[in-house]
Write a protein that holds these residues in place. Structure first.
Motif, PDB file in Angstrom:
ATOM      1  N   ARG A 187       2.485  -5.573   5.345  1.00 16.68           N
ATOM      2  CA  ARG A 187       3.229  -4.366   4.645  1.00 16.68           C
ATOM      3  C   ARG A 187       2.711  -4.775   3.207  1.00 16.68           C
ATOM      4  O   ARG A 187       2.512  -3.757   2.259  1.00 16.68           O
ATOM      5  CB  ARG A 187       4.683  -4.555   4.789  1.00 16.68           C
TER       6      ARG A 187
ATOM      7  N   ARG B  36      -2.757   0.336  -1.402  1.00 17.15           N
ATOM      8  CA  ARG B  36      -2.279   1.542  -2.051  1.00 17.15           C
ATOM      9  C   ARG B  36      -1.999   1.768  -3.383  1.00 17.15           C
ATOM     10  O   ARG B  36      -2.441   2.680  -4.132  1.00 17.15           O
ATOM     11  CB  ARG B  36      -0.991   2.140  -1.015  1.00 17.15           C
TER      12      ARG B  36
ATOM     13  N   VAL C  20       3.691   3.530   3.669  1.00 13.47           N
ATOM     14  CA  VAL C  20       3.032   2.623   4.321  1.00 13.47           C
ATOM     15  C   VAL C  20       3.812   2.283   5.692  1.00 13.47           C
ATOM     16  O   VAL C  20       3.297   2.178   6.664  1.00 13.47           O
ATOM     17  CB  VAL C  20       3.046   1.289   3.468  1.00 13.47           C
TER      18      VAL C  20
ATOM     19  N   LEU D 271      -0.992  -3.847   2.262  1.00 19.10           N
ATOM     20  CA  LEU D 271      -1.186  -2.477   2.451  1.00 19.10           C
ATOM     21  C   LEU D 271      -0.625  -1.656   1.213  1.00 19.10           C
ATOM     22  O   LEU D 271      -1.137  -0.933   0.719  1.00 19.10           O
ATOM     23  CB  LEU D 271      -0.571  -1.512   3.667  1.00 19.10           C
ATOM     24  N   ASN D 272       0.683  -2.236   0.672  1.00 18.47           N
ATOM     25  CA  ASN D 272       1.001  -1.560  -0.449  1.00 18.47           C
ATOM     26  C   ASN D 272       0.088  -2.109  -1.537  1.00 18.47           C
ATOM     27  O   ASN D 272      -0.086  -1.313  -2.628  1.00 18.47           O
ATOM     28  CB  ASN D 272       2.531  -2.218  -0.768  1.00 18.47           C
TER      29      ASN D 272
ATOM     30  N   ALA E 101      -1.030   7.802   3.250  1.00 19.74           N
ATOM     31  CA  ALA E 101      -0.097   6.472   2.972  1.00 19.74           C
ATOM     32  C   ALA E 101      -0.819   6.265   1.527  1.00 19.74           C
ATOM     33  O   ALA E 101      -0.062   5.650   0.740  1.00 19.74           O
ATOM     34  CB  ALA E 101      -0.329   5.419   4.138  1.00 19.74           C
ATOM     35  N   PHE E 102      -2.264   5.924   1.605  1.00 15.02           N
ATOM     36  CA  PHE E 102      -2.659   5.346   0.688  1.00 15.02           C
ATOM     37  C   PHE E 102      -3.035   6.287  -0.861  1.00 15.02           C
ATOM     38  O   PHE E 102      -2.878   5.876  -2.012  1.00 15.02           O
ATOM     39  CB  PHE E 102      -4.124   4.750   0.723  1.00 15.02           C
TER      40      PHE E 102
END
Lengths: 312, 417
Positions: free
Chosen positions: B232, B239, B406, B235-236, B399-400
């Motif tokens: 998480r 992004r 995410v 990915l954050n 998401a990105f």
């Protein structure tokens, strides 16, 4: 109907008592002439269709042995599968946007080049070019046009000071962008059909209408359009069928994304069969699509009595 | 009467015969792997390729392997994406070639298509220790050796050396940090160029997750696992490169993997994640100087994953022993030296890697690649990796780009586990 009647009449007139020999000979020759087509039809159409029907009742992996599952693939499609409904909806939206826009654009342009304007033959060729260019190439070029900082974005930036949306990367814009590319690709074919049909409209009819005081708009809708209705019917049926089978455009432009916003039925079929290795499940999708197309085409044929005029 | 009929019949029958011929020709073409009419030493080999120069190189390799194994190897090819579709249809109709090429990430998915090369290694005269251990491991599925590797490489950072120098930035070297990466990316982002290319495929993000948290998308036990705090966080952060730091362009479309390299080569993105297999082409194509750097150091160090490809023997091969010997030839010293010198592959045979550096004047890359090989884990995949990859690409876009969350992305991808 008229055709069968005509044949029957000639038959009875020219061969009152046909000798047996030549008749049998015709049959043989006919068989021989039909054979190539028939073999092709059986090998490349009938057999695959039946095979896919059989496969749709199996769990048929690419590697390993198939096992019979009855209607489980269909049951999964309509109950638990999360993507199928989205794919069905996307396909429906695509058809509802694409078919009317395609017909209107091609009809509009055909009408526009139909009067004796200079260079109309060149326009016809020009408008037909997208239809004969490979769709993959067109899709790649459109991908470049749509991309952020691509042509559309830059033009919009220059003219309005605001950038264009990220067409293929936005769930809202992706499907309309795919429709737009498809219309550009597809209108040329229908344009040729309409253009030819317009040429066949006898000028005497429009002239008569003009003498009766009909303006150009009234002439078009009350005289020309009814005469075009067989072509319109033909174009609508074919365009509808091909638009249900849309695959290349989303495959090249978006890969079915963002999310599943451009995943169409055939796209999902391809992913299920060739990427997820579920050939039986993919065959079930193909059959659902086949039934949908067949029903809709049947409905169109039934409905044509109301609006298609075959006699001048 | 008679002549008329015979002419008609002739025409008809002629047409029928022509069709029958055409049909049988089609049948023959599609079964080109089974080799029913061929001599006992004929083998067929299916491999992807992107250009005629590449095809020529593979044909050369087929010649080398044919000589080494006493066989004649016919070469079939398709572009990368089509290759997997064709291989799938061949597999479905049990019509594969004798020798089949496979990428390590797809080895789990296609494992059943291959024979276990472990049983043939002694007869092949191949010693496993000659190959890089990580790529050899990546081509093993539950202990079954699916293929012998010919190339591999760790994912590293490609950077636009010219842009770095013009911006007065220090060139990234071993030990550069992720903060330094973001700072450089911010400096390099101006006008129509971005500092970094953010991609929608797992390959572009897994090296970051490795460096930040030491995790891959698939655990050592072979399970897909993104639903954890480590992923998480990564990915954050990734992004954020697009949405808050704005050092990377919004992702244009779900299937834009290829555009990563193009955007980098066009000078629109100053940094990109890529592997040694792209380096020679990048240097030849770009009109700026291309450099490579190790992954920037994160909380878990400078870590990455390595992937590669190899050749295996189809379970449908008529003579698996001969085919195995041909695989030994395709991945043998002579073939690997040739591929290395030609710059076609970074050899999976460790002793032959020097041919790649020396043959292509890439001595300066050696330090980075050697260090990243040492810091890499084999890129782990699952049997459903293609599905994971698809779903990842489709949901990474919203998401990105900031249109989706995410958490939704993780849920969607995990549904493919």
């Amino acid at each position: 109907m008229a055709l069968t009647g005509a044949v029957r009449v000639t038959d009875s007139r020219e061969s009152p008592a046909p000798p047996r020999g030549p008749r049998r000979g015709d049959g043989r020759a006919a068989t021989a002439f039909l054979l190539p087509g028939a073999i092709g039809f059986v090998a490349f159409t009938a057999f695959p269709i039946l095979a896919s029907l059989v496969m749709s009742f199996y769990d048929w992996p690419v590697l390993g042995a198939p096992s019979f599952v009855g209607l489980a693939n269909f049951a999964e499609l309509f109950t638990t599968d999360p993507v199928f409904k989205t794919a069905l909806l996307n396909t429906a939206v695509f058809v509802l946007l694409y078919v009317p826009v395609n017909i209107m654009v091609s009809m509009g342009l055909a009408v526009w080049i139909s009067p004796r304007i200079v260079g109309r033959r060149y326009y016809r060729v020009l408008f037909f070019v997208p239809a004969v260019t490979p769709m993959v190439g067109n899709a790649v070029v459109f991908g470049l046009l749509y991309t952020p900082r691509g042509l559309l974005d830059s033009v919009s930036q220059t003219l309005f000071g605001v950038g264009a949306p990220n067409f293929l990367g936005s769930s809202t814009w992706a499907l309309p962008a795919v429709v737009m590319m498809s219309v550009w690709q597809g209108f040329g074919y229908n344009l040729l059909v309409f253009s030819a049909a317009l040429d066949a409209v006898p000028p005497s009819l429009t002239e008569a209408a003009a003498i009766d005081g009909a303006g150009p708009v009234r002439q078009f809708f009350s005289v020309v359009l009814p005469l075009l209705s067989p072509s319109l019917f033909f174009a609508t049926v074919l365009t509808l069928i091909s638009s249900f089978q849309v695959f290349v455009q989303p495959y090249i432009l978006t890969g079915g994304g963002p999310g599943n916003s451009t995943t169409t039925l055939v796209m999902y079929l391809y992913q299920s069969g060739f990427q997820n290795f579920r050939l039986g499940f993919a065959s079930a999708i193909a059959w659902v699509l086949f039934v949908i197309i067949m029903v809709l085409t049947a409905v169109q044929f039934l409905g044509q009595k109301k609006w298609v005029h075959y006699d001048q | 009467m008679a002549p008329t009929f015979s002419r008609r019949q002739l025409l008809g029958l002629g047409g029928g015969a022509a069709t029958a011929l055409a049909l049988s020709a089609c049948g023959g073409g599609s079964s080109a792997g089974s080799g029913s009419d061929s001599s006992a030493t004929d083998l067929s080999w299916f491999m992807w390729s992107a250009s005629t120069a590449e095809v020529d190189a593979w044909k050369e390799v087929a010649g080398i392997a044919g000589e080494a194994s006493g066989s004649t190897i016919s070469f079939q090819t398709a572009a990368w994406n089509d290759y997997w579709t064709k291989l799938t249809s061949q597999a479905a109709s049990r019509q594969t070639t004798d020798l089949v090429s496979i990428q390590s990430l797809r080895a789990p998915q296609f494992a059943d298509l291959f024979v276990d090369l472990n049983d043939h290694l002694p007869a092949m005269g191949v010693s496993e220790s000659d190959f890089d251990a990580s790529i050899l491991d990546a081509l093993k599925v539950d202990g079954k050796l699916v293929a012998l590797p010919y190339d591999f490489g760790p994912l590293v950072v490609f950077y636009n050396k010219t842009a770095f120098e013009q911006a007065g930035l220090p060139l990234p070297t071993a030990g550069w940090t992720q903060d330094e990466f973001v700072t450089a990316a911010k400096t390099l982002t101006k006008g129509n160029t971005y500092g970094f290319f953010a991609g929608a495929v797992p390959d572009s993000i897994i090296p970051w997750a490795m460096s930040q948290h030491g995790v891959q998308a698939v655990t050592a036990d072979g399970a897909l696992d993104l639903d954890n705090d480590e992923w998480r966080d990564t990915l954050n952060w990734y992004r954020g490169l697009i949405t808050t730091e704005k050092v990377a362009a919004p992702i244009p479309a779900a299937n834009s993997q290829a555009s990563a390299t193009n955007q980098f080569l066009a000078g629109n993105a100053a940094m990109n994640i890529d592997g040694p297999w792209s380096l020679i082409n990048a240097k030849a194509t770009a009109d700026f100087e291309v450099g490579i750097a190790p992954m920037p150091v994160g909380a878990s160090g400078s870590r990455t994953v390595s992937a590669g490809s190899g050749f295996g023997v189809s379970a449908a091969a008529e003579d698996p022993e001969l085919a195995a010997k041909a695989v030994a030839g395709l991945t043998g010293v002579e073939a690997e030296t040739y591929l290395g010198e030609q710059g076609r592959a970074f050899p999976a045979r460790t002793a032959q890697q020097s041919s790649w550096y020396e043959g292509n004047d890439l001595g300066d890359a050696q330090q980075v690649i050697d260090a990243m090989i040492a810091a890499s884990e084999p890129f782990r995949a699952t049997a459903k990796w293609t599905q994971v990859n698809n779903e990842w690409a489709k949901y990474a876009v919203p998401a990105f780009n900031g249109d989706g969350s995410v958490d939704d992305f993780i849920a969607r991808v995990m549904a493919q586990a």
